[in-house]
Design a protein around this motif. Structure first.
Motif, PDB file in Angstrom:
ATOM      1  N   SER A  54     -72.409  24.156  -9.012  1.00  0.00           N
ATOM      2  CA  SER A  54     -71.838  23.193  -8.016  1.00  0.00           C
ATOM      3  C   SER A  54     -70.172  23.055  -8.107  1.00  0.00           C
ATOM      4  O   SER A  54     -69.941  23.227  -9.358  1.00  0.00           O
ATOM      5  CB  SER A  54     -72.455  21.704  -7.827  1.00  0.00           C
ATOM      6  OG  SER A  54     -72.237  21.015  -9.041  1.00  0.00           O
ATOM      7  N   THR A  55     -69.712  22.536  -7.201  1.00  0.00           N
ATOM      8  CA  THR A  55     -68.369  22.338  -7.422  1.00  0.00           C
ATOM      9  C   THR A  55     -67.843  21.388  -8.695  1.00  0.00           C
ATOM     10  O   THR A  55     -66.785  21.651  -9.286  1.00  0.00           O
ATOM     11  CB  THR A  55     -67.594  21.656  -6.184  1.00  0.00           C
ATOM     12  OG1 THR A  55     -67.761  22.533  -5.118  1.00  0.00           O
ATOM     13  CG2 THR A  55     -66.029  21.502  -6.295  1.00  0.00           C
ATOM     14  N   GLU A  56     -68.787  20.261  -8.886  1.00  0.00           N
ATOM     15  CA  GLU A  56     -68.391  19.332  -9.920  1.00  0.00           C
ATOM     16  C   GLU A  56     -68.642  20.159 -11.099  1.00  0.00           C
ATOM     17  O   GLU A  56     -68.113  19.973 -12.192  1.00  0.00           O
ATOM     18  CB  GLU A  56     -69.433  18.175  -9.906  1.00  0.00           C
ATOM     19  CG  GLU A  56     -69.161  17.191  -8.873  1.00  0.00           C
ATOM     20  CD  GLU A  56     -69.480  17.620  -7.457  1.00  0.00           C
ATOM     21  OE1 GLU A  56     -70.273  18.659  -7.293  1.00  0.00           O
ATOM     22  OE2 GLU A  56     -69.139  17.192  -6.263  1.00  0.00           O
ATOM     23  N   GLU A  57     -69.699  21.016 -11.362  1.00  0.00           N
ATOM     24  CA  GLU A  57     -70.071  21.647 -12.309  1.00  0.00           C
ATOM     25  C   GLU A  57     -68.931  22.613 -12.835  1.00  0.00           C
ATOM     26  O   GLU A  57     -68.571  23.048 -14.008  1.00  0.00           O
ATOM     27  CB  GLU A  57     -71.588  22.340 -12.370  1.00  0.00           C
ATOM     28  CG  GLU A  57     -72.488  21.628 -12.328  1.00  0.00           C
ATOM     29  CD  GLU A  57     -73.927  22.272 -12.026  1.00  0.00           C
ATOM     30  OE1 GLU A  57     -74.843  21.739 -12.777  1.00  0.00           O
ATOM     31  OE2 GLU A  57     -74.160  23.223 -11.122  1.00  0.00           O
ATOM     32  N   GLN A  58     -68.569  23.509 -11.736  1.00  0.00           N
ATOM     33  CA  GLN A  58     -67.386  24.456 -12.094  1.00  0.00           C
ATOM     34  C   GLN A  58     -66.192  23.668 -12.496  1.00  0.00           C
ATOM     35  O   GLN A  58     -65.545  24.195 -13.481  1.00  0.00           O
ATOM     36  CB  GLN A  58     -66.980  25.113 -10.672  1.00  0.00           C
ATOM     37  CG  GLN A  58     -68.125  26.092  -9.996  1.00  0.00           C
ATOM     38  CD  GLN A  58     -67.761  26.674  -8.970  1.00  0.00           C
ATOM     39  OE1 GLN A  58     -67.058  26.506  -8.078  1.00  0.00           O
ATOM     40  NE2 GLN A  58     -68.482  27.755  -8.540  1.00  0.00           N
ATOM     41  N   GLU A  59     -65.771  22.500 -12.000  1.00  0.00           N
ATOM     42  CA  GLU A  59     -64.618  21.893 -12.565  1.00  0.00           C
ATOM     43  C   GLU A  59     -64.887  21.282 -13.900  1.00  0.00           C
ATOM     44  O   GLU A  59     -63.872  21.630 -14.880  1.00  0.00           O
ATOM     45  CB  GLU A  59     -64.479  20.510 -11.527  1.00  0.00           C
ATOM     46  CG  GLU A  59     -63.980  20.831 -10.311  1.00  0.00           C
ATOM     47  CD  GLU A  59     -63.670  19.607  -9.266  1.00  0.00           C
ATOM     48  OE1 GLU A  59     -64.116  18.474  -9.888  1.00  0.00           O
ATOM     49  OE2 GLU A  59     -63.039  20.086  -8.464  1.00  0.00           O
ATOM     50  N   ALA A  60     -66.216  20.986 -14.293  1.00  0.00           N
ATOM     51  CA  ALA A  60     -66.473  20.757 -15.690  1.00  0.00           C
ATOM     52  C   ALA A  60     -66.083  21.680 -16.755  1.00  0.00           C
ATOM     53  O   ALA A  60     -65.846  21.663 -17.793  1.00  0.00           O
ATOM     54  CB  ALA A  60     -67.954  19.794 -15.907  1.00  0.00           C
ATOM     55  N   ILE A  61     -66.859  22.855 -16.230  1.00  0.00           N
ATOM     56  CA  ILE A  61     -66.800  24.157 -17.106  1.00  0.00           C
ATOM     57  C   ILE A  61     -65.318  24.637 -17.373  1.00  0.00           C
ATOM     58  O   ILE A  61     -64.974  25.145 -18.306  1.00  0.00           O
ATOM     59  CB  ILE A  61     -67.528  25.248 -16.359  1.00  0.00           C
ATOM     60  CG1 ILE A  61     -68.969  24.941 -16.387  1.00  0.00           C
ATOM     61  CG2 ILE A  61     -67.052  26.440 -17.039  1.00  0.00           C
ATOM     62  CD1 ILE A  61     -69.834  26.019 -15.795  1.00  0.00           C
ATOM     63  N   VAL A  62     -64.454  24.465 -16.118  1.00  0.00           N
ATOM     64  CA  VAL A  62     -63.045  25.037 -16.316  1.00  0.00           C
ATOM     65  C   VAL A  62     -62.386  24.051 -17.195  1.00  0.00           C
ATOM     66  O   VAL A  62     -61.372  24.259 -18.224  1.00  0.00           O
ATOM     67  CB  VAL A  62     -62.369  25.096 -15.121  1.00  0.00           C
ATOM     68  CG1 VAL A  62     -60.969  25.479 -15.216  1.00  0.00           C
ATOM     69  CG2 VAL A  62     -63.055  25.916 -14.183  1.00  0.00           C
TER      70      VAL A  62
END
Length: 229
Positions: A54-62
């Motif tokens: 998800s967008t939130e998960e992608q932002e957290a990974i980055v």
């Protein structure tokens, strides 16, 4: 400078082994030792499907990856090994299962699936990607040893061997402190990481310099490593 194709060079036969052109001096105790005296540890890293997050998960990974990059004060190398997948064992496995299948319907389905896989392999290259992180450590060497120190090493070789052993253990411990830091930082992203052992390091080197031979060999499959969190 003489040309590589000069008469002097063309009249000489090259007899140097391949190892003479490699930077690797030896591989021992799960560490690659280079001819320069520097050490390398190699970490096998699992993959994650970033696009399915998800967008939130992608932002957290980055964000966590940025934090990892900012937290290290030493260089790391990311290695992506891409090789054509050898499907022979899998096709042999399907053939055996087909012959041993007592149910006629399932046997027909296995036969059709095997035929489909054979056609797929014949028209396309099925690639396998493996990901590694290479962690370096460069010991500070005293290149200006005195004359008496060199004489002492010659007269007492056992002491010299013990000192080299102690130095290696010290450098290895410092290298694995870096390995632990990288492992802890990247585990928070959801990656599974494990340092390669001596056997896996040898196989990785063999794979890198002999890709065609490696595909046909019976060496241990490093993709089956048990990666820990």
């Amino acid at each position: 400078m003489e040309s590589l194709h000069s008469s002097k060079l063309s009249n000489k036969k090259t007899t140097s082994p391949t190892q003479a052109f490699l930077d690797v001096a030896e591989i021992k105790e799960d560490v690659i030792v280079l001819k320069s005296g520097t050490l390398r540890a190699v970490l096998a890293v699992s993959a994650i499907n970033f696009d399915l997050k998800s967008t939130e998960e992608q932002e957290a990974i980055v964000s966590q990856y940025q934090n990892f990059l900012n937290s290290i004060d030493f260089p790391v190398q990311i290695l992506v090994s891409s090789r054509k997948l050898n499907m022979k064992k899998y096709m042999d496995f399907l053939t055996e299962k087909e012959k041993a299948q007592p149910n006629e319907l399932l046997r027909i389905q296995l036969s059709e699936y095997r035929s489909f896989m054979e056609q797929l392999v014949s028209v396309s290259n099925i690639m396998e990607k493996k990901f590694y992180i290479i962690v370096p450590f460069s010991p500070i060497e005293n290149e200006n040893k005195g004359f008496m120190s060199n004489i002492s090493s010659i007269l007492n070789p056992q002491k010299n061997i013990l000192e080299k052993r102690e130095n290696f253990e010290t450098y290895k411990n410092q290298l694995y402190q870096r390995v632990d830091h990288v492992t802890a930082a990247l585990s928070g992203i959801g990656l599974r990481i494990i340092p390669l052992k001596t056997e896996e390091l040898i196989e990785l080197m063999f794979d890198s310099y002999n890709p065609a031979t490696f595909n046909a060999s019976e060496m241990k499959d490093t993709s089956k490593l048990e990666l820990s969190n």
